[in-house]
Design a protein around this motif. Structure first.
Motif, short mmCIF file in Angstrom:
data_model
loop_
_atom_site.label_atom_id
_atom_site.label_comp_id
_atom_site.label_asym_id
_atom_site.label_seq_id
_atom_site.Cartn_x
_atom_site.Cartn_y
_atom_site.Cartn_z
N GLU A 1 0.83 -1.20 0.00
CA GLU A 1 0.00 0.00 0.00
C GLU A 1 0.87 1.25 0.00
O GLU A 1 1.87 1.34 0.71
N GLY A 2 0.45 2.22 -0.83
CA GLY A 2 1.19 3.46 -0.91
C GLY A 2 2.55 3.32 -1.53
O GLY A 2 3.39 4.22 -1.39
N ALA A 3 2.78 2.22 -2.21
CA ALA A 3 4.08 1.97 -2.86
C ALA A 3 5.23 2.20 -1.88
O ALA A 3 6.24 2.83 -2.21
N LEU A 4 5.07 1.67 -0.66
CA LEU A 4 6.14 1.79 0.33
C LEU A 4 7.42 1.13 -0.17
O LEU A 4 8.53 1.63 0.07
N LEU A 5 7.27 0.02 -0.87
CA LEU A 5 8.41 -0.66 -1.46
C LEU A 5 8.47 -0.37 -2.96
O LEU A 5 7.43 -0.18 -3.59
N PRO A 6 9.65 -0.36 -3.54
CA PRO A 6 10.97 -0.56 -2.93
C PRO A 6 11.42 0.64 -2.12
O PRO A 6 11.03 1.78 -2.39
N LEU A 7 12.25 0.39 -1.13
CA LEU A 7 12.78 1.45 -0.29
C LEU A 7 13.82 2.27 -1.04
O LEU A 7 14.62 1.73 -1.80
N ASP A 8 13.81 3.57 -0.79
CA ASP A 8 14.76 4.48 -1.42
C ASP A 8 15.83 4.82 -0.40
O ASP A 8 15.57 5.55 0.58
N LEU A 9 17.02 4.32 -0.58
CA LEU A 9 18.10 4.55 0.37
C LEU A 9 18.40 6.02 0.58
O LEU A 9 18.79 6.44 1.68
N GLN A 10 18.21 6.82 -0.45
CA GLN A 10 18.54 8.23 -0.33
C GLN A 10 17.59 8.98 0.60
O GLN A 10 17.87 10.10 1.01
N ARG A 11 16.46 8.34 0.93
CA ARG A 11 15.49 8.99 1.81
C ARG A 11 15.46 8.38 3.20
O ARG A 11 14.59 8.70 4.01
N LEU A 12 16.40 7.51 3.47
CA LEU A 12 16.43 6.84 4.76
C LEU A 12 17.62 7.33 5.57
O LEU A 12 18.76 7.32 5.11
N GLY A 13 17.32 7.72 6.81
CA GLY A 13 18.40 8.09 7.72
C GLY A 13 18.67 7.00 8.75
O GLY A 13 19.80 6.79 9.17
N ARG A 14 17.59 6.29 9.15
CA ARG A 14 17.74 5.24 10.15
C ARG A 14 16.73 4.14 9.85
O ARG A 14 15.56 4.40 9.58
N VAL A 15 17.21 2.90 9.90
CA VAL A 15 16.38 1.73 9.61
C VAL A 15 16.38 0.82 10.84
O VAL A 15 17.45 0.49 11.37
N ALA A 16 15.17 0.45 11.28
CA ALA A 16 15.06 -0.51 12.37
C ALA A 16 14.85 -1.90 11.79
O ALA A 16 13.93 -2.12 11.00
N VAL A 17 15.72 -2.81 12.15
CA VAL A 17 15.61 -4.21 11.73
C VAL A 17 15.25 -5.01 12.96
O VAL A 17 16.01 -5.05 13.94
N ILE A 18 14.08 -5.65 12.92
CA ILE A 18 13.48 -6.20 14.13
C ILE A 18 12.99 -7.62 13.87
O ILE A 18 12.54 -7.94 12.76
#
Length: 778
Positions: free
Chosen positions: A388-405
């Motif tokens: 939904e909302g085309a969340l994927l694929p992730l754009d690395l240039q817009r990410l400052g912090r990623v939580a991997v859980i």
């Protein structure tokens, strides 16, 4: 002049006849069982004194050197050669042994996706390539028989072995299974490995979803649905071995039923290979089914039914010598079974080339090319369920912090299925401690040796992919099972600080008590185990955009997650390169093209739910809901999204007759901005028939790669036997009348339809013919 059975130019039947004529009864019976490799070794290695006991008259099979020892490829091949040399040079007639192994998702080294993931690719050519690597590795260590593929139709998601199957549909399972068999056996078994289709028959619909439980099926569904993948592998790939199911079908225990192992398997389906017992299945006629009073009676029953070879080792079949000598069993039944076992050994060329090249064995294990194939197979198997909302694929240039859980974020063990060797070996070592004493290389408790390759976890792959682009916070959150939720708080904190939260949940496959899915690890609830659901809900409540990746062999019911999490991926059990493949999909390096090989339910109460319900069934037509929930699936069979979009043109169907093929053609266009694969699925509805037919049944498919704005024309040539069924008299016929053909992206996402009138008379067929698919890209 050499014995006729040693003449490679002689016909196989003549060689079998000659060898049988020279064998004593004990030598014949010795060919009808196996011996564990652990019974042939001592602390110093291969033990000739033990061999003198177990191989005095030869033996049919040697059971699983790979998982039972943990040896490196060269040492494993050397051990096999020592066993083989004893059989060839130290027994009277020099009959070589066959070493068998397991390989649903690879053998020992390169760990490919588990079978359910391979089915999710909908790509027989890719599966053929995977099987070819498995063949090369098995040949390198001298293993010439594998107990794969699993061709069971999985119709109950509570059953723990769904992961070993190719899903719920006989056409998909037949096509994927046939590709697997072709890759391993090749056109000439002298350069191949014998495949074993299992488990014959109906094993994937056990009562209560419990492994080994009875199966309740009528003769029509048994043949049209559950036997069809086996029939396809026999017909289209020459499947050379079959294994019985542990279950009883309509009161007939498969290991002891001539109606199943002879009348159906051989007389109807045309199978002419060797039937091997699932481990301990002959004894189960006494202990489980109670159709035999003791082991001698079980041996007589199984042999008469058509079960040729007892595995994993001699047990009940030890009684056959005595039973023949006292007249209880006709020696002709022994000769029949021995002839089939010997024929397989002649077909493999073992009498001419019994040994492996131990010095060269390592060269074909886990090469860079093989790892690349494992990565491609894993990426191709991933199904994008929701975006939904085309969340994927992730754009690395817009990410400052990623939580991997999540508990599966950094678990190499979680990437493996129950019959992947590193996972499966746990129970082998627990049940058979001898290898750790006899072979120091194996270690005490199982620890992967050098040939058990490194696995790339999602966390490791994500850290490598993100590099310096963003910060990565990792939190375990909770375990796959258990009530400890002390890690949920730190996971929530990590999610609150992040731009996106990637949550990895699922199950751990295996055969141990702590495993949550796998053989004999059945479930009564299809929800996430332990505190995983609470973990996901807590992360979502932070408001941080969340992606859930499901890793495991269980079919989970995830209605809350599907409703509240914007992006959902099904990664199954992706193997050693699974983490890299998942990262490739998350960041758009790979456009996901996997599609579901089975139906995902809202709840366990919908079981059985699948795409081939007969017309009139509420769940097949969705004409009414339950009082407490929907009757439609959460995600239908064949579903899978992409980062691009596809448009379907008109469907044209050129009518044939009940004895001539039908041509179905459709043009599909990639209308998006990315290259991608579309799985074009062809379904048919028999509008009026003499018995109730499925509302809509899959009869063909094609996975088609297309560049942006590119079009492909997909043509299906449908033999009328694909429309056939067992009528009121149990004749396999195609009836004339109206048929509606439909193409689409899933069972529920139909894009084009056309109805034709099929002329001619009622036509009878022996079996189905393969669907031919041609793809032209414009």
């Amino acid at each position: 002049m050499p014995e006729r059975y040693l003449d490679p130019a002689a016909a196989v039947d003549d060689r079998v006849e000659d060898l049988l004529s020279q064998m004593t009864l004990p030598e014949k019976v010795a060919q009808l069982g196996g011996v564990w490799i652990t019974d042939l070794v001592s602390p110093s290695g291969f033990d000739e004194s033990r061999a003198a006991t177990h191989l005095a008259n030869g033996v049919g099979h040697v059971t699983r050197i790979g998982a039972s020892t943990g040896l490196r490829p060269s040492e494993s091949a050397t051990l096999m050669n020592e066993v083989q040399r004893y059989a060839v040079e130290r027994t009277r007639l020099g009959v070589p042994v066959v070493v068998h192994e397991e390989s649903t998702g690879g053998y020992c080294a390169t760990v490919f996706p588990q079978a359910i993931g391979l089915a999710s690719t909908w790509d027989p050519a890719l599966v053929h390539d995977v099987a070819s690597v498995i063949r090369d590795q098995l040949l390198a260590v001298g293993a010439r028989h594998t107990l794969a593929p699993v061709l069971d139709i999985a119709r109950d998601p509570r059953w723990g072995r769904v992961e070993e199957t190719y899903g719920e549909n006989p056409v998909l399972a037949g096509a994927i299974g046939t590709a697997y068999v072709r890759g391993l056996q090749t056109e000439d078994l002298r350069g191949g490995v014998i495949c074993t289709g299992k488990h014959f028959l109906g094993y994937g619909l056990p009562e209560g979803g419990m492994n080994h439980a009875p199966v309740h099926l009528g003769p029509r569904e048994l043949r049209e649905i559950f036997a069809e993948p086996f029939a396809a592998a026999i017909r289209d790939a020459g499947l050379a071995s079959m294994m019985n199911s542990y279950s009883a079908v309509d009161g007939l225990p498969c290991a002891g039923s001539s109606a199943i192992l002879t009348a159906l398997l051989r007389d109807e389906l045309g199978f002419d290979g060797v039937v091997v017992a699932d481990y301990f299945a002959v004894a189960f006629l006494v202990t489980h089914h109670h159709t035999a009073a003791d082991k001698a009676a079980a041996a007589a029953q199984a042999l008469a039914a058509g079960l040729d070879l007892e595995l994993p080792a001699f047990d009940c079949y030890r009684e056959l010598t005595r039973l023949v000598e006292d007249g209880s069993v006709d020696v002709a039944l022994v000769d029949r079974a021995v002839g089939r076992v010997l024929a397989s050994k002649f077909q493999l060329g073992l009498f001419e080339h019994p040994y492996a090249d131990a010095d060269g064995a390592t060269a074909v294990f886990d090469t860079l090319t093989q790892r690349d194939l494992a990565r491609r197979a894993a990426a191709s198997s991933i199904v994008l369920l929701r975006n939904e909302g085309a969340l994927l694929p992730l754009d690395l240039q817009r990410l400052g912090r990623v939580a991997v859980i999540g508990p599966l974020a950094d678990s190499a063990r979680g990437l493996q299925g129950d019959y992947h060797y590193p996972a499966h070996a746990e129970i082998v070592f627990e049940a058979n401690p001898t290898p750790s004493e006899a072979l120091p290389q194996a270690g005490g408790a199982f620890t992967p040796g050098p040939h058990y390759t490194s696995h790339v976890t999602p966390l490791a792959a994500l850290v490598a992919s993100i590099g310096d682009w963003a910060e990565v916070d990792y939190e375990h959150g909770c375990s796959v099972a258990g009530d400890d939720d002390s890690g949920i708080g730190p996971a929530v904190h990590a999610a609150e600080r992040a731009d996106v939260a990637l949550v990895f949940v699922g199950g751990e496959s295996g055969l141990m008590p702590h495993s949550t899915v796998g053989e004999a690890r059945d479930a009564s609830d299809l929800g996430l185990t332990g505190r995983q659901q609470a973990l996901v809900e807590a992360v979502v409540e932070t408001g941080t955009p969340t992606v859930v990746v499901v890793i495991g062999g269980r079919v989970f019911a995830l209605p809350w997650i599907a409703a509240h999490v914007p992006a959902l991926l099904q990664a199954w059990l992706p193997g050693e390169e699974g983490g890299t493949a998942i990262a490739d999909v998350l960041f758009g390096v790979v456009n996901p093209g996997g599609h579901l090989p089975l139906t995902l339910p809202h709840s366990v109460g919908q079981v059985p739910i699948h795409a081939t319900h007969l017309a009139g069934g509420g769940r097949s037509q969705f004409w009414h809901d339950y009082t407490d929930g929907p009757s439609s699936p959460l995600f239908p069979f064949g579903h899978g999204l992409s980062y691009t979009t596809f448009a379907y043109g008109d469907l044209t169907v050129t009518a044939g007759s009940t004895v001539t093929p039908i041509t179905v053609r459709v043009t599909v266009t990639n209308t998006g901005e990315r290259a991608g694969d579309e799985v074009v699925q062809l379904y048919v509805t028999d509008e009026v028939a003499s018995v109730v037919r499925p509302k809509r049944a899959l009869i063909g498919f094609a996975r088609v790669p297309m560049a942006s704005k590119e079009s492909a024309t997909v043509t299906f040539t449908v033999h009328p036997s694909r429309l056939a069924f067992y009528d009121t008299e149990m004749r396999f016929v195609c009836e004339p009348g109206d048929f509606t053909f439909a193409v689409g992206a899933s069972w529920a996402d139909i894009r084009a339809r056309a109805t034709i009138v099929l002329g001619g008379d009622v036509a009878g067929f022996r079996q189905r013919e393969i669907v031919a698919t041609a793809v032209s890209v414009t």
